[in-house]
Enzyme design. Structure first.
Site, PDB file in Angstrom:
ATOM      1  N   CYS A 263       0.799  -1.233   0.000  1.00  0.00           N
ATOM      2  CA  CYS A 263       0.000   0.000   0.000  1.00  0.00           C
ATOM      3  C   CYS A 263       0.834   1.288   0.000  1.00  0.00           C
ATOM      4  O   CYS A 263       0.743   2.074  -0.944  1.00  0.00           O
ATOM      5  CB  CYS A 263      -0.952  -0.003   1.188  1.00  0.00           C
ATOM      6  SG  CYS A 263      -2.235  -1.247   1.010  1.00  0.00           S
ATOM      7  N   LYS A 324       6.339  -6.666   7.067  1.00  0.00           N
ATOM      8  CA  LYS A 324       5.954  -6.554   8.475  1.00  0.00           C
ATOM      9  C   LYS A 324       5.639  -7.963   8.960  1.00  0.00           C
ATOM     10  O   LYS A 324       5.473  -8.870   8.130  1.00  0.00           O
ATOM     11  CB  LYS A 324       4.747  -5.623   8.638  1.00  0.00           C
ATOM     12  CG  LYS A 324       3.503  -6.136   7.946  1.00  0.00           C
ATOM     13  CD  LYS A 324       2.400  -5.125   7.906  1.00  0.00           C
ATOM     14  CE  LYS A 324       1.781  -4.897   9.241  1.00  0.00           C
ATOM     15  NZ  LYS A 324       0.520  -4.151   9.170  1.00  0.00           N
TER      16      LYS A 324
HETATM   17  P1  NAD Z   1      -4.602  -8.504  -3.716  1.00  0.00           P
HETATM   18  O1  NAD Z   1      -3.664  -8.403  -4.843  1.00  0.00           O
HETATM   19  O2  NAD Z   1      -4.249  -9.306  -2.509  1.00  0.00           O
HETATM   20  O3  NAD Z   1      -5.994  -9.077  -4.230  1.00  0.00           O
HETATM   21  C1  NAD Z   1      -6.657  -8.628  -5.349  1.00  0.00           C
HETATM   22  C2  NAD Z   1      -7.444  -9.817  -5.871  1.00  0.00           C
HETATM   23  O4  NAD Z   1      -8.331  -9.392  -6.886  1.00  0.00           O
HETATM   24  C3  NAD Z   1      -6.560 -10.891  -6.485  1.00  0.00           C
HETATM   25  O5  NAD Z   1      -6.867 -12.126  -5.878  1.00  0.00           O
HETATM   26  C4  NAD Z   1      -6.963 -10.892  -7.954  1.00  0.00           C
HETATM   27  O6  NAD Z   1      -6.906 -12.150  -8.543  1.00  0.00           O
HETATM   28  C5  NAD Z   1      -8.401 -10.416  -7.859  1.00  0.00           C
HETATM   29  N1  NAD Z   1      -8.951  -9.867  -9.089  1.00  0.00           N
HETATM   30  C6  NAD Z   1      -8.412  -8.927  -9.904  1.00  0.00           C
HETATM   31  N2  NAD Z   1      -9.237  -8.673 -10.918  1.00  0.00           N
HETATM   32  C7  NAD Z   1     -10.325  -9.462 -10.746  1.00  0.00           C
HETATM   33  C8  NAD Z   1     -11.520  -9.654 -11.461  1.00  0.00           C
HETATM   34  N3  NAD Z   1     -11.764  -8.953 -12.572  1.00  0.00           N
HETATM   35  N4  NAD Z   1     -12.415 -10.545 -11.003  1.00  0.00           N
HETATM   36  C9  NAD Z   1     -12.182 -11.243  -9.889  1.00  0.00           C
HETATM   37  N5  NAD Z   1     -11.068 -11.108  -9.153  1.00  0.00           N
HETATM   38  C10 NAD Z   1     -10.149 -10.230  -9.592  1.00  0.00           C
HETATM   39  O7  NAD Z   1      -4.947  -7.016  -3.306  1.00  0.00           O
HETATM   40  P2  NAD Z   1      -5.359  -6.493  -1.859  1.00  0.00           P
HETATM   41  O8  NAD Z   1      -4.165  -6.381  -1.003  1.00  0.00           O
HETATM   42  O9  NAD Z   1      -6.539  -7.260  -1.378  1.00  0.00           O
HETATM   43  O10 NAD Z   1      -5.800  -5.017  -2.227  1.00  0.00           O
HETATM   44  C11 NAD Z   1      -6.997  -4.743  -2.928  1.00  0.00           C
HETATM   45  C12 NAD Z   1      -7.220  -3.247  -2.909  1.00  0.00           C
HETATM   46  O11 NAD Z   1      -7.421  -2.813  -1.571  1.00  0.00           O
HETATM   47  C13 NAD Z   1      -6.053  -2.435  -3.452  1.00  0.00           C
HETATM   48  O12 NAD Z   1      -6.542  -1.306  -4.102  1.00  0.00           O
HETATM   49  C14 NAD Z   1      -5.305  -2.038  -2.199  1.00  0.00           C
HETATM   50  O13 NAD Z   1      -4.567  -0.853  -2.374  1.00  0.00           O
HETATM   51  C15 NAD Z   1      -6.444  -1.826  -1.236  1.00  0.00           C
HETATM   52  N6  NAD Z   1      -6.063  -2.003   0.170  1.00  0.00           N
HETATM   53  C16 NAD Z   1      -5.212  -2.999   0.523  1.00  0.00           C
HETATM   54  C17 NAD Z   1      -4.874  -3.162   1.865  1.00  0.00           C
HETATM   55  C18 NAD Z   1      -3.905  -4.233   2.281  1.00  0.00           C
HETATM   56  O14 NAD Z   1      -3.396  -4.151   3.390  1.00  0.00           O
HETATM   57  N7  NAD Z   1      -3.622  -5.235   1.454  1.00  0.00           N
HETATM   58  C19 NAD Z   1      -5.421  -2.295   2.828  1.00  0.00           C
HETATM   59  C20 NAD Z   1      -6.311  -1.325   2.428  1.00  0.00           C
HETATM   60  C21 NAD Z   1      -6.628  -1.182   1.085  1.00  0.00           C
END
Ligand code: NAD
Length: 460
Positions: A263, A324
């Site tokens: 992030c 982390k």
């Molecule tokens: P991630 O990469 O772990 O997961 C994203 C998932 O979406 C993947 O499994 C991918 O296969 C799936 N995906 C992508 N396109 C798709 C589609 N068209 N149909 C179905 N599935 C699809 O990402 P994350 O860490 O969960 O983060 C997601 C969002 O949330 C990002 O924008 C991130 O910045 C935000 N976010 C993340 C965190 C964190 O700590 N990881 C915290 C707050 C916000």
């Protein structure tokens, strides 16, 4: 309420199990058949404390299901959450929104009635407007609203954060959509969690502002740590003295090898990209990013100095690799840049991480991975405390010293108390505190040559 969630990563899965725990009927959409099959068996594709148990619990209750078929998830749902990844483009600060727009199209094509589409992914200001255009272009005949509902959970503590957030941000001016979101978050309203209802673009920006502020706080304390080292002050005590001021707060005031993860790096970049697009100078965030980038090289230099000025052909044992503890996420982990610098300077790297090894293998080469910290440290010329995992925080120092070739510890999180470590025969170098190694060798401390970084190629 029936809820569809697109995305089965850290945010999608955590939101899914927590909504299901609150009694909603949740269908989570993925795009990888093998992963969905494993999820249906209750197996989490990522390491996040409590997640697997919550998946099993909600599969058993019948409130959670997984599918590859967006139509199955969206049919009769009142809300569809977009929780897909928004990484940076290679060689650009801009966020890559391909997955967000693809998910918006999937949802629109699957809609059967009125629907609130929620951008849970972190997206640049204006993205929800674009998502709204996609939905309305494809399904002009159906009632829809797009709401921004950014997520603030931290990996490693994600479920607790989702269930007990500091606030919920709802970006919409449409009353019916706000009502849907309020019903989803009803348990939090009952628990008096503040709900901030605002314009959609403000909601999008709140997320970036929050991450940029926290990144700045980290950069600030790390620069203070550098000054502490030069003047013989102790950054841990400094942080306490500063952080007890409630206007400042104690959180995010620990000196460290810098921030990383999925992030802060990409979100600060994306914010700078937006600011640049709109012609708004953002020098504080620019500095925080620059300080953090420089931090990793500085940590490599610190390690090289700790072993006498050269790591050429020395073995450095790195304890912890993930950005982390309590996660397996290696995205932008500081360990990667630091290890590459050490390798470029000729070091042989042994590494241990309780959960991140498989992901680390994808971004590091020429590293020997171990499943036990003492095996990792065998014959090492120094150990580096890189990530503050519990197992790394509670090392048996006698056992550790006995297996090492040379008893040098570089503690990049100031976990170990200098006097205690020295009693076990170690020389300890911490971050931003009176440096024991420097004080022992002070006459030469500043004449150690700057380490040379060679040109060993590294996988990007
Ligand atoms: P991630 O990469 O772990 O997961 C994203 C998932 O979406 C993947 O499994 C991918 O296969 C799936 N995906 C992508 N396109 C798709 C589609 N068209 N149909 C179905 N599935 C699809 O990402 P994350 O860490 O969960 O983060 C997601 C969002 O949330 C990002 O924008 C991130 O910045 C935000 N976010 C993340 C965190 C964190 O700590 N990881 C915290 C707050 C916000």
């Amino acid at each position: 309420m029936k809820i569809a969630i697109i995305g089965t990563g850290y945010v999608g899965l955590v939101a899914a199990v927590c909504f299901a725990d609150w009694g909603h009927e949740v269908v989570c959409v993925g795009r990888n058949g093998e992963k969905i099959a494993r999820l249906r068996e209750g197996l989490a594709p990522i390491f996040e404390p409590g997640l697997e148990a919550a998946i099993v619990r909600n599969l058993t209750s019948g409130r959670l299901s997984f599918t590859l078929d967006t139509a199955e998830a969206v049919a009769s749902a009142e809300a569809a959450f977009i929780a897909v990844g928004t990484p940076g483009w290679e060689n650009s600060r801009e966020a890559n929104l391909t997955s967000v727009y693809a998910a918006a199209r999937q949802i629109a094509e699957a809609m059967t009635g009125s629907l609130v589409v929620v951008t849970k992914s972190t997206v640049p200001v204006g993205t929800s407007d674009a998502v709204e255009r996609i939905i309305r272009d494809i399904r002009p005949e159906l009632k829809s609203a797009v709401v921004s509902n950014p997520e603030f959970l931290r990996e490693g503590a994600a479920i607790g954060d989702f269930l007990r957030p500091d606030r919920v941000v709802i970006g919409t001016k449409e009353a019916w959509a706000e009502d849907v979101l309020r019903r989803i978050y009803q348990p939090l309203q009952q628990a008096s969690v503040p709900i901030v209802v605002t314009r959609r673009n403000t909601a999008e920006l709140i997320k970036y502002a929050s991450n940029a502020f926290l990144a700045t706080k980290i950069g600030f304390i790390n620069e203070m740590a550098d000054l502490c080292e030069q003047v013989g002050a102790d950054v841990t005590e400094l942080a306490l003295g500063v952080g007890l001021d409630h206007r400042i707060g104690k959180e995010f005031l620990s000196a460290s090898p810098g921030y990383g993860g999925s992030c802060f790096p990409k979100d600060t970049d994306a914010l700078l990209h937006t600011a640049h697009e709109y012609g708004v100078p953002m020098r504080i965030v620019e500095s925080a990013v620059a300080v953090n980038d420089a931090r990793k090289r500085r940590m490599a230099t610190k390690i090289i100095k700790a072993v006498g000025g050269s790591v050429d052909r020395l073995t450095i044992a790195v304890l912890g690799l993930t950005f982390k503890p309590d996660t397996d996420d290696m995205r932008d982990a500081p360990s990667v840049a630091i290890i590459r610098d050490l390798q470029n300077a000729g070091a042989r790297i042994s590494a241990f991480d309780p959960q991140g090894t498989e992901n680390a293998k994808q971004c590091l080469e020429g590293v020997r991975f171990w499943s036990d910290p003492y095996d990792c440290a065998r014959d090492a010329d120094a150990v580096v405390v890189m990530t503050a995992w519990d197992v790394v925080k509670s090392l048996d120092l006698d056992r550790l010293r006995k297996v090492m070739r040379s008893p040098v510890m570089v503690d990049l999180h100031n976990i170990y108390v200098p006097e205690a470590v020295q009693r076990h025969g170690f020389r300890l170098v911490g971050v931003g505190r009176p440096d024991q190694l420097t004080s022992i060798t002070r006459p030469n401390a500043y004449s150690v040559p700057e380490p040379q970084f060679g040109a060993v190629s590294a996988k990007s």
